[in-house]
Design a protein around this motif. Structure first.
Motif, PDB file in Angstrom:
ATOM      1  N   UNK A 410       0.784  -1.226   0.000  1.00 37.90           N
ATOM      2  CA  UNK A 410       0.000   0.000   0.000  1.00 37.90           C
ATOM      3  C   UNK A 410       0.814   1.273   0.000  1.00 37.90           C
ATOM      4  N   UNK A 411       2.115   1.184  -0.089  1.00 38.89           N
ATOM      5  CA  UNK A 411       2.961   2.384  -0.067  1.00 38.89           C
ATOM      6  C   UNK A 411       3.255   2.811  -1.506  1.00 38.89           C
ATOM      7  N   UNK A 412       3.017   4.087  -1.816  1.00 42.32           N
ATOM      8  CA  UNK A 412       3.272   4.613  -3.152  1.00 42.32           C
ATOM      9  C   UNK A 412       4.760   4.461  -3.454  1.00 42.32           C
ATOM     10  N   UNK A 413       5.120   3.724  -4.520  1.00 42.29           N
ATOM     11  CA  UNK A 413       6.538   3.479  -4.792  1.00 42.29           C
ATOM     12  C   UNK A 413       7.242   4.709  -5.364  1.00 42.29           C
ATOM     13  N   UNK A 414       8.547   4.741  -5.222  1.00 44.11           N
ATOM     14  CA  UNK A 414       9.353   5.815  -5.809  1.00 44.11           C
ATOM     15  C   UNK A 414       9.638   5.484  -7.268  1.00 44.11           C
ATOM     16  N   UNK A 415       9.452   6.450  -8.155  1.00 42.64           N
ATOM     17  CA  UNK A 415       9.703   6.161  -9.570  1.00 42.64           C
ATOM     18  C   UNK A 415      11.186   6.232  -9.890  1.00 42.64           C
ATOM     19  N   UNK A 416      11.558   5.532 -10.943  1.00 42.06           N
ATOM     20  CA  UNK A 416      12.910   5.681 -11.486  1.00 42.06           C
ATOM     21  C   UNK A 416      12.799   6.600 -12.699  1.00 42.06           C
ATOM     22  N   UNK A 417      13.609   6.409 -13.697  1.00 42.10           N
ATOM     23  CA  UNK A 417      13.547   7.287 -14.864  1.00 42.10           C
ATOM     24  C   UNK A 417      12.217   7.101 -15.599  1.00 42.10           C
ATOM     25  N   UNK A 418      11.611   8.242 -15.997  1.00 42.62           N
ATOM     26  CA  UNK A 418      10.359   8.187 -16.753  1.00 42.62           C
ATOM     27  C   UNK A 418      10.656   7.922 -18.227  1.00 42.62           C
ATOM     28  N   UNK A 419       9.919   6.994 -18.786  1.00 40.91           N
ATOM     29  CA  UNK A 419      10.035   6.746 -20.228  1.00 40.91           C
ATOM     30  C   UNK A 419       9.320   7.864 -20.988  1.00 40.91           C
ATOM     31  N   UNK A 420       9.484   7.863 -22.278  1.00 35.80           N
ATOM     32  CA  UNK A 420       8.784   8.852 -23.100  1.00 35.80           C
ATOM     33  C   UNK A 420       7.274   8.695 -22.957  1.00 35.80           C
ATOM     34  N   UNK A 421       6.814   7.446 -22.878  1.00 39.33           N
ATOM     35  CA  UNK A 421       5.380   7.195 -22.690  1.00 39.33           C
ATOM     36  C   UNK A 421       4.919   7.750 -21.349  1.00 39.33           C
ATOM     37  N   UNK A 422       5.697   7.506 -20.285  1.00 39.29           N
ATOM     38  CA  UNK A 422       5.335   8.034 -18.964  1.00 39.29           C
ATOM     39  C   UNK A 422       5.178   9.552 -19.010  1.00 39.29           C
ATOM     40  N   UNK A 532       2.323  11.569  -3.237  1.00 37.30           N
ATOM     41  CA  UNK A 532       3.791  11.407  -3.205  1.00 37.30           C
ATOM     42  C   UNK A 532       4.249   9.980  -2.906  1.00 37.30           C
ATOM     43  N   UNK A 533       5.456   9.690  -3.338  1.00 36.56           N
ATOM     44  CA  UNK A 533       6.077   8.415  -2.987  1.00 36.56           C
ATOM     45  C   UNK A 533       6.217   8.331  -1.474  1.00 36.56           C
ATOM     46  N   UNK A 534       6.002   7.153  -0.924  1.00 40.59           N
ATOM     47  CA  UNK A 534       6.068   6.959   0.520  1.00 40.59           C
ATOM     48  C   UNK A 534       4.722   7.086   1.209  1.00 40.59           C
ATOM     49  N   UNK A 535       3.724   7.660   0.514  1.00 36.35           N
ATOM     50  CA  UNK A 535       2.375   7.783   1.073  1.00 36.35           C
ATOM     51  C   UNK A 535       1.718   6.404   1.096  1.00 36.35           C
ATOM     52  N   UNK A 536       1.004   6.097   2.155  1.00 38.49           N
ATOM     53  CA  UNK A 536       0.335   4.801   2.281  1.00 38.49           C
ATOM     54  C   UNK A 536      -1.138   4.934   1.926  1.00 38.49           C
ATOM     55  N   UNK A 537      -1.588   4.157   0.971  1.00 39.06           N
ATOM     56  CA  UNK A 537      -3.008   4.169   0.579  1.00 39.06           C
ATOM     57  C   UNK A 537      -3.759   3.087   1.345  1.00 39.06           C
ATOM     58  N   UNK A 538      -5.076   3.098   1.211  1.00 39.73           N
ATOM     59  CA  UNK A 538      -5.902   2.115   1.889  1.00 39.73           C
ATOM     60  C   UNK A 538      -6.083   0.845   1.076  1.00 39.73           C
ATOM     61  N   UNK A 539      -6.928  -0.025   1.598  1.00 41.22           N
ATOM     62  CA  UNK A 539      -7.215  -1.281   0.924  1.00 41.22           C
ATOM     63  C   UNK A 539      -8.221  -1.049  -0.208  1.00 41.22           C
ATOM     64  N   UNK A 540      -8.272  -2.008  -1.103  1.00 46.05           N
ATOM     65  CA  UNK A 540      -9.172  -1.904  -2.256  1.00 46.05           C
ATOM     66  C   UNK A 540     -10.631  -2.037  -1.831  1.00 46.05           C
ATOM     67  N   UNK A 541     -11.470  -1.186  -2.393  1.00 41.03           N
ATOM     68  CA  UNK A 541     -12.923  -1.276  -2.264  1.00 41.03           C
ATOM     69  C   UNK A 541     -13.505  -1.058  -3.651  1.00 41.03           C
ATOM     70  N   UNK A 542     -14.634  -1.672  -3.907  1.00 37.00           N
ATOM     71  CA  UNK A 542     -15.279  -1.450  -5.204  1.00 37.00           C
ATOM     72  C   UNK A 542     -15.932  -0.075  -5.205  1.00 37.00           C
ATOM     73  N   UNK A 543     -15.518   0.774  -6.144  1.00 37.57           N
ATOM     74  CA  UNK A 543     -16.165   2.079  -6.273  1.00 37.57           C
ATOM     75  C   UNK A 543     -17.595   1.922  -6.772  1.00 37.57           C
ATOM     76  N   UNK A 544     -17.782   1.002  -7.706  1.00 39.50           N
ATOM     77  CA  UNK A 544     -19.101   0.770  -8.310  1.00 39.50           C
ATOM     78  C   UNK A 544     -19.339  -0.735  -8.382  1.00 39.50           C
ATOM     79  N   UNK A 545     -20.566  -1.132  -8.249  1.00 39.80           N
ATOM     80  CA  UNK A 545     -20.916  -2.553  -8.321  1.00 39.80           C
ATOM     81  C   UNK A 545     -21.858  -2.797  -9.492  1.00 39.80           C
TER      82      UNK A 545
END
Length: 686
Positions: A410-422, A532-545
């Motif tokens: 659940x922790x937002x990962x740190x990015x490495x180099x961004x590709x052209x697509x990114x 930001x990287x290092x931020x902790x998100x919550x668990x998955x919930x269905x937004x819509x059913x």
């Protein structure tokens, strides 16, 4: 107005004689709420006001039917309507009511100022009067034939079929809605706003000043009225329910509801300002304030001609910058009707689809009647939810959250180099606030919603193309970058979806654990990092059913039951004709026959010239059925024919008989014909 200091946004005041249905939402309240939420998200100063219209004649009619007082009716439905708006997320700053003392004072003062400055004209006129009910018949106390379209169920103030406004005395064959009696005519004195004196101002202000920025359906209707020539409009009426006319000698008269109701916007703003310590006058009298009215098309004339004329005559108020009225929403191919219960009631929807307010908001916005009447169907509602909200928006968020929890706890990962697509994707994300804003500012909410969903589509495509679930096994650094980018898209959606899907946006912020983080509209465009990287998100919930077929079928069955109930009601039947003797009946020679030829009568819209095999002969019969049948469709049609009717010349053609027909519910005619196929032409019908 390019950069107003503040906004005053109003919504049409619903009559408190019944609950709210989806037609109200689609026409007025959902688009208004989307616009206001968008403005607040951009940090704008907004007063969003509305309220219940509690002085309309429909309320007194409802009270008479139920044997209670008008106050009982408005107290009941005001609370139902107000709570429905709260439950559905219509984010009024203030929702008032026209029975409030502050409104009575505001409306009375407004009238008094215009009266003292000579803005009205007094006229003694003849009005319809019901002797049995002992009262004048105004507005919806009268039913008759519309003088414009011919609809036989037009009200005294407006025809709901063609939208034309008129006076009760304009109706053809009027009758009292109270007793059913044919009314008499009686003299009464009233005060009128001379709209004709404001015609030059309205031409300049609307036809020249708003030619390019008002919606075509609004501009066109207003232009039609002005081109037809404006006439004085009554601002008072004879009634015992409403705001008393504050003039000596006006006992028994109240302010006309369409003079009283729009002033409710002002009194609601006053009420809000008093509660919050604000200055209400800046929202109504400062030229740097942008006033916007959200209404349905049946209220265009009142908000674009009558109310502006009132404001102009008063002299202290700003005029509306825009009136983005919507057209009507139909239901399953038929016009919404409260009297026939042909509606989806909001309070019932909220019980039958709990916690799915946003699904209805989405469906109504995606299919909004912005420039023409549109149709709501339950199948489309289901498809919008399952194929768009669930499969696109919900699917993207679910994949991002599930994978972030699976790979990084659940922790937002740190990015490495961004590709052209990114880099391209992150740059494209920053374009969406401006894209959506352009549509919002032009009141194109369907278009704005589509752009918001395109952001979710972008996220889905990005994940599908990059396949982090495969890369995680071989390239950990690349996977972290992909998930970081995907989470930025998710955070952007939590901001840009809020005007359309407020409940889901709150849920998404909770899932992303961003409840205490405020990213504004401009932040999506300008901030490099939304989550930001290092931020902790919550668990998955269905937004819509997913909505199942059985749920939709239950709603369709409910409407079918309404159809059957309406059909079973006793309909108006013409009274029996004068009694005839059996000998009179035996003079009628009615035979079975078949139409063998048919063609249109030249220069006649309703007539067809038929050749009918009567078994006796083949004869010519002229019949007024062209409005129901095409000539080529009735060759071979079995019919019942009165064959011994004296010939009659119609447009130069001898008609020798009459085809038996009956009226249908849709205003057409249908053949009365033998049902058995082996009955020969010429057989007696007795």
């Amino acid at each position: 107005m390019n950069n107003p200091k503040r906004y005053t946004v109003t919504t049409a005041l619903p009559y408190t004689n019944g609950p709210i249905h989806i037609g109200h939402l689609a026409g007025v309240y959902v688009p208004a709420d989307i616009y206001v939420r968008y403005l607040r998200n951009k940090g704008k100063d907004v007063a969003f006001v509305g309220g219940s219209d509690e002085h309309g004649v429909p309320i007194t009619i409802k009270a008479k039917k139920e044997g209670v007082t008008p106050q009982d009716i408005v107290d009941k439905y005001h609370e139902i309507i107000k709570q429905s708006f709260i439950d559905f997320g219509i984010s009024f700053d203030n929702y008032s009511r026209t029975s409030a003392s502050i409104h009575h004072e505001t409306a009375s003062d407004f009238f008094t100022k215009l009266y003292e400055e000579g803005a009205f004209i007094e006229k003694v006129e003849h009005q319809l009067y019901d002797k049995e009910a002992n009262q004048f018949l105004a507005d919806r106390f009268v039913i008759g034939t519309c003088p414009k379209c011919g609809d036989e169920n037009s009200y005294g103030d407006q025809c709901e079929k063609c939208g034309t406004s008129h006076n009760a005395t304009d109706l053809i064959k009027p009758k009292s809605a109270i007793t059913g009696n044919i009314p008499t005519v009686k003299e009464t004195k009233h005060w009128f706003l001379p709209l004709d004196k404001h015609e030059a101002f309205l031409k300049q202000w609307i036809l020249e000043g708003h030619k390019d920025d008002w919606k075509p359906n609004v501009y066109g209707q207003v232009k039609s009225w002005i081109d037809d020539g404006l006439r004085p409009r009554a601002v008072t009426r004879d009634l015992d329910w409403g705001i008393p006319v504050p003039v000596e000698g006006a006992y028994g008269k109240v302010l006309y509801v369409w003079f009283d109701a729009p002033i409710g916007y002002i009194s609601s703003t006053k009420e809000w300002a008093a509660a919050t310590g604000k200055d209400w006058t800046s929202y109504w009298k400062d030229k740097d304030t942008k006033l916007v009215h959200f209404i349905g098309k049946d209220n265009i004339v009142f908000h674009c001609i009558i109310f502006p004329a009132m404001l102009k005559a008063h002299g202290e108020y700003i005029l509306p910058e825009n009136v983005p009225a919507n057209e009507f929403l139909n239901l399953e191919g038929n016009k919404l009707s409260t009297s026939k219960n042909w509606a989806v009631w909001l309070h019932e929807y909220l019980k039958e689809f709990p916690d799915q307010q946003d699904v209805l908001r989405y469906a109504l916005t995606a299919n909004a009647p912005e420039t023409k009447d549109n149709d709501f169907t339950w199948k489309d509602f289901q498809a919008r939810n399952n194929n768009e909200l669930v499969a696109i928006f919900g699917n993207f968020i679910n994949r991002v959250v599930v994978l972030t929890n699976k790979y990084y706890e659940g922790i937002v990962p740190s990015p490495s180099d961004f590709s052209e697509l990114d880099q391209d994707v992150l740059a494209e994300v920053k374009e969406f606030p401006n894209k959506i804003s352009k549509s919002m500012e032009r009141y194109r909410f369907r278009e704005a919603l589509m752009e918001m969903m395109n952001l979710a589509r972008l996220g889905n495509k990005y994940l599908a193309d990059e396949e982090p679930w495969k890369l995680v096994k071989t390239d950990e650094a690349r996977t972290q970058t992909i998930m970081y980018v995907a989470l930025q898209i998710a955070a952007a959606l939590s901001v840009l979806s809020e005007p359309f899907l407020p409940f889901s946006a709150i849920k998404l912020k909770r899932i992303l654990n961003q409840q205490g983080v405020f990213n504004a509209w401009e932040d999506v465009e300008h901030k490099e990092v939304l989550i930001p990287a290092g931020h902790t998100i919550g668990k998955a919930e269905l937004l819509f059913s997913k909505i199942e077929d059985a749920q939709i079928q239950a709603q369709i069955d409910k409407l079918e039951a309404t159809k059957l109930a309406n059909a079973a009601e006793v309909k108006d039947v013409a009274p029996q004709k004068e009694i005839i003797s059996f000998e009179d009946f035996t003079k009628l020679d009615i035979r079975t026959g078949t139409i063998v030829e048919a063609e249109k009568m030249p220069k006649a819209k309703k007539l067809l010239v038929l050749k009918v095999d009567t078994g006796i002969d083949i004869r010519t019969i002229v019949s007024g059925i062209a409005g129901s049948y095409k000539p080529e469709d009735i060759i071979g049609q079995r019919v019942s024919v009165l064959v011994n009717l004296a010939p009659r010349k119609l447009r130069g053609v001898d008609s020798e008989g009459m085809i038996l027909m009956t009226d249908t519910k849709d205003g057409k005619v249908s053949f009365i014909a033998p049902s058995e196929g082996d009955i020969a032409n010429g057989e007696f019908i007795s």
